[in-house]
Design a protein around this motif. Structure first.
Motif, short mmCIF file in Angstrom:
data_model
loop_
_atom_site.label_atom_id
_atom_site.label_comp_id
_atom_site.label_asym_id
_atom_site.label_seq_id
_atom_site.Cartn_x
_atom_site.Cartn_y
_atom_site.Cartn_z
N MET A 117 1.23 -70.77 -38.04
CA MET A 117 2.46 -70.32 -38.30
C MET A 117 2.70 -70.76 -39.69
O MET A 117 2.65 -72.41 -39.53
CB MET A 117 3.69 -70.53 -37.90
N VAL A 118 3.22 -70.45 -41.12
CA VAL A 118 3.68 -71.81 -42.69
C VAL A 118 4.84 -70.71 -42.72
O VAL A 118 5.37 -69.89 -42.60
CB VAL A 118 2.65 -70.01 -43.61
N LEU A 119 5.31 -72.25 -43.25
CA LEU A 119 7.33 -71.76 -43.46
C LEU A 119 6.66 -71.55 -45.13
O LEU A 119 5.99 -72.46 -45.87
CB LEU A 119 7.50 -72.33 -43.36
N LEU A 120 7.47 -70.86 -45.85
CA LEU A 120 7.32 -70.14 -47.07
C LEU A 120 8.95 -70.74 -47.58
O LEU A 120 10.13 -70.34 -47.31
CB LEU A 120 7.19 -69.31 -47.33
N ARG A 121 8.63 -70.91 -48.58
CA ARG A 121 10.14 -71.27 -49.55
C ARG A 121 10.75 -70.48 -49.78
O ARG A 121 9.99 -69.15 -50.67
CB ARG A 121 10.10 -71.96 -50.50
N CYS A 122 12.06 -69.99 -49.86
CA CYS A 122 12.92 -68.31 -49.93
C CYS A 122 13.23 -68.37 -51.56
O CYS A 122 14.24 -68.78 -52.07
CB CYS A 122 13.55 -67.85 -49.07
N PHE A 123 12.79 -67.69 -52.39
CA PHE A 123 13.23 -67.01 -53.55
C PHE A 123 14.13 -66.67 -53.71
O PHE A 123 15.01 -67.22 -54.50
CB PHE A 123 11.77 -66.39 -54.31
N LEU A 124 14.77 -65.59 -52.95
CA LEU A 124 15.87 -65.38 -52.93
C LEU A 124 16.67 -66.32 -53.01
O LEU A 124 17.63 -66.79 -53.75
CB LEU A 124 16.53 -64.04 -52.18
N HIS A 125 16.90 -67.58 -52.28
CA HIS A 125 17.78 -68.49 -52.05
C HIS A 125 17.17 -69.71 -53.71
O HIS A 125 18.87 -70.15 -54.42
CB HIS A 125 17.45 -69.34 -51.30
N GLY A 126 16.59 -69.46 -53.81
CA GLY A 126 16.51 -70.11 -55.59
C GLY A 126 18.03 -69.57 -56.37
O GLY A 126 18.11 -70.11 -57.33
N TRP A 127 16.99 -67.89 -56.32
CA TRP A 127 17.78 -67.42 -57.00
C TRP A 127 19.75 -67.56 -56.99
O TRP A 127 19.89 -67.61 -57.88
CB TRP A 127 17.66 -66.01 -57.23
N LEU A 128 19.93 -67.38 -56.16
CA LEU A 128 21.23 -67.38 -55.19
C LEU A 128 21.88 -68.80 -56.27
O LEU A 128 23.48 -68.48 -56.77
CB LEU A 128 21.33 -67.76 -53.61
N ASN A 129 21.30 -69.97 -55.89
CA ASN A 129 21.56 -71.10 -56.35
C ASN A 129 21.85 -70.93 -57.54
O ASN A 129 23.08 -71.38 -58.90
CB ASN A 129 20.19 -72.49 -56.32
N MET A 161 16.04 -60.76 -44.71
CA MET A 161 15.88 -60.00 -43.34
C MET A 161 16.31 -60.78 -42.14
O MET A 161 17.73 -60.79 -41.27
CB MET A 161 14.48 -59.20 -43.10
N LEU A 162 15.44 -62.10 -42.51
CA LEU A 162 16.45 -62.77 -41.14
C LEU A 162 17.21 -63.70 -41.37
O LEU A 162 17.93 -63.55 -40.78
CB LEU A 162 15.10 -64.35 -41.33
N ASP A 163 17.68 -63.43 -42.20
CA ASP A 163 19.31 -63.76 -43.11
C ASP A 163 20.95 -63.21 -42.46
O ASP A 163 21.09 -63.15 -41.50
CB ASP A 163 19.71 -64.00 -44.70
N ARG A 164 19.78 -61.46 -42.43
CA ARG A 164 21.20 -60.11 -41.73
C ARG A 164 21.43 -60.54 -40.36
O ARG A 164 21.99 -60.37 -39.90
CB ARG A 164 19.72 -59.05 -42.08
N MET A 165 19.99 -61.29 -39.73
CA MET A 165 20.01 -61.11 -38.65
C MET A 165 20.85 -62.74 -37.97
O MET A 165 21.78 -62.55 -36.92
CB MET A 165 18.63 -61.28 -37.91
N MET A 166 20.86 -63.16 -38.73
CA MET A 166 20.84 -65.25 -38.51
C MET A 166 22.47 -64.89 -38.71
O MET A 166 23.19 -65.68 -37.81
CB MET A 166 20.73 -66.38 -39.37
N ARG A 167 22.71 -64.32 -39.43
CA ARG A 167 24.76 -63.54 -39.96
C ARG A 167 25.41 -63.40 -38.43
O ARG A 167 25.90 -63.66 -38.46
CB ARG A 167 24.72 -63.23 -41.24
N GLY A 168 24.69 -62.26 -38.07
CA GLY A 168 25.05 -61.94 -37.09
C GLY A 168 24.87 -62.71 -36.00
O GLY A 168 26.13 -63.02 -34.74
N MET A 169 24.29 -63.46 -35.27
CA MET A 169 23.97 -64.54 -34.72
C MET A 169 25.28 -65.69 -34.26
O MET A 169 25.94 -65.94 -33.49
CB MET A 169 22.29 -65.27 -34.38
N ASN A 170 25.11 -65.82 -36.02
CA ASN A 170 26.28 -66.39 -36.70
C ASN A 170 27.63 -66.50 -35.43
O ASN A 170 27.66 -67.67 -35.48
CB ASN A 170 26.39 -67.22 -37.93
N ARG A 171 27.29 -65.20 -36.24
CA ARG A 171 29.19 -65.01 -35.29
C ARG A 171 29.65 -64.83 -34.26
O ARG A 171 30.59 -65.42 -33.86
CB ARG A 171 29.33 -63.52 -36.37
#
Length: 181
Positions: free
Chosen positions: A1-13, A92-102
């Motif tokens: 397993m490899v953890l990758l930094r999300c480019f989208l979150h860098g952009w959102l910042n 894709m993970l964020d979408r799943m986590m949003r529902g889980m968080n709610r």
């Protein structure tokens, strides 16, 4: 397993306050042009050019700092090029986590015993895997109606709730009966 930094979150910042800048549109195009680089080397080069462009542009100190941070993580973002086919953003993970968080927010954050918390988490996972998809998503997934069906390549029943009950009860588990030696 490899953890990758999300480019989208860098952009959102960058976008969080950068959209007020006059050069935001051009900055946006340059950031995503960097993301679309076909190779690791091209990606690093495009981020270097982005950094140089941002320094010459005369942006606000805050925005320039965010661009510098994004470009400074070039090696972390470029790690994805070593793993062809991986997702370079976590949306894709964020979408799943949003529902889980709610779900967990409404359940008051797992109050109770560890056993109750475990059952609560299991209930969410089962519902997330068997709840039916939108019809458009079903068409995109060869007629499979939920994640569990697609993974197992099998549907026990046409009613999703019946499908969940059969699967969760292990009634659909196919094995030979135990034999006494």
């Amino acid at each position: 397993m490899v953890l990758l930094r999300c480019f989208l979150h860098g952009w959102l910042n960058i976008r969080s306050r950068g959209k007020l800048s006059e050069s935001f549109r051009e900055l946006s195009e340059r950031v995503w042009e960097s993301y679309r680089a076909p190779s690791r080397r091209g990606f690093a080069q495009r981020l270097r050019r982005l950094r140089e462009w941002a320094r010459r542009r005369g942006m606000s100190a805050w925005l320039l700092e965010r661009v510098e941070t994004l470009c400074g993580r070039s090696k972390e973002y470029a790690e994805a090029y070593s793993h062809p086919g991986v997702h370079r953003t976590s949306n894709m993970l964020d979408r799943m986590m949003r529902g889980m968080n709610r779900y967990f927010d409404r359940g008051q954050h797992l109050h109770g015993s560890p056993a109750a918390c475990r059952l609560h988490c299991r209930a969410w996972a089962i519902l997330a895997n068997y709840a039916p998809w939108h019809p458009a998503v079903i068409r995109e997934n060869e007629g499979w109606r939920c994640p569990a069906e697609r993974l197992n390549r099998h549907r026990y029943h046409d009613d999703w709730l019946q499908n969940l009950l059969v699967s969760a009860s292990l009634d659909g588990y196919r094995s030979t009966p135990p034999q006494n030696p």
